[in-house]
Design an enzyme around this catalytic site. Sequence first.
Site, PDB file in Angstrom:
ATOM      1  N   CYS A 100      -2.040 -10.459  -3.450  1.00  0.00           N
ATOM      2  CA  CYS A 100      -0.856 -11.329  -3.455  1.00  0.00           C
ATOM      3  C   CYS A 100       0.191 -10.827  -2.456  1.00  0.00           C
ATOM      4  O   CYS A 100       0.025 -11.020  -1.263  1.00  0.00           O
ATOM      5  CB  CYS A 100      -0.297 -11.466  -4.864  1.00  0.00           C
ATOM      6  SG  CYS A 100       0.806 -12.900  -5.046  1.00  0.00           S
ATOM      7  N   HIS A 176      -4.354 -12.637  -8.237  1.00  0.00           N
ATOM      8  CA  HIS A 176      -4.250 -11.335  -8.902  1.00  0.00           C
ATOM      9  C   HIS A 176      -5.577 -10.998  -9.579  1.00  0.00           C
ATOM     10  O   HIS A 176      -5.899 -11.564 -10.629  1.00  0.00           O
ATOM     11  CB  HIS A 176      -3.120 -11.351  -9.933  1.00  0.00           C
ATOM     12  CG  HIS A 176      -1.757 -11.287  -9.333  1.00  0.00           C
ATOM     13  ND1 HIS A 176      -0.975 -10.154  -9.397  1.00  0.00           N
ATOM     14  CD2 HIS A 176      -1.042 -12.205  -8.633  1.00  0.00           C
ATOM     15  CE1 HIS A 176       0.176 -10.379  -8.782  1.00  0.00           C
ATOM     16  NE2 HIS A 176       0.153 -11.625  -8.307  1.00  0.00           N
ATOM     17  N   GLU A 178      -6.255  -8.463 -11.245  1.00  0.00           N
ATOM     18  CA  GLU A 178      -6.027  -7.732 -12.498  1.00  0.00           C
ATOM     19  C   GLU A 178      -5.653  -8.659 -13.650  1.00  0.00           C
ATOM     20  O   GLU A 178      -5.562  -8.212 -14.801  1.00  0.00           O
ATOM     21  CB  GLU A 178      -4.947  -6.658 -12.295  1.00  0.00           C
ATOM     22  CG  GLU A 178      -3.513  -7.147 -12.301  1.00  0.00           C
ATOM     23  CD  GLU A 178      -3.041  -7.780 -10.987  1.00  0.00           C
ATOM     24  OE1 GLU A 178      -1.822  -7.983 -10.856  1.00  0.00           O
ATOM     25  OE2 GLU A 178      -3.880  -8.068 -10.117  1.00  0.00           O
TER      26      GLU A 178
END
Length: 202
Positions: A100, A176, A178
């Site tokens: 990002c 993202h 994660e």
Amino acid sequence: MFIAISQRLMENSSYVELREGLALDWGIFFRKYLRDYLPLPLSYEIEFNRYIPYVSGVILSGGNDLSTIDDSRINNKRDSYESKIIEECIEHKIPLLGICHGAQIISYYFSSSFERQSGHVGNHKIMVDNKEYEVNSYHNYCITKLGDELEALAKIDCSIEAFRHKQHDIYAIMWHIERECGMQYRDVFDIWFKKVKERVCK
């Protein structure tokens, strides 16, 4: 073994204090996908070259706007530090992955173009090699044109969602990894991680 990861910069609202921080999601991500490595959070007050002997790879994480979009002291501090990381990763051949904001600073460093797009936040589909994948999105500024040294790997309409450097081990993803829906399409992560493991074996 360590993978260095840059942190979000925040200014406390109740009293004046700058803070560095990572979401707990990153600990879960390392436990699941990077089990043999520990995250090494980078401090903006310590020169990156001091970390180099200890790291096998680097992640530039999400959070904050680019200073070219929002000219604040926090954004300037982060962009300056991460630009130096990019330089050092090239010089020392350290595999670099931008997520990002990390992807945005890499693309900006290599002379790419940005454009604000409304309605882009939220999950959406990307097409890669005629296959559809769902990814998350938490950014309002999209990469619309890459610099000459970069190569697009995934797109949504006019937004470039993943790319790599044509010569160096530098990779970037606008979603993202994660967070939820972060690893449906994981080829870019896998390529970067392969380079990390190759560096460890040298």
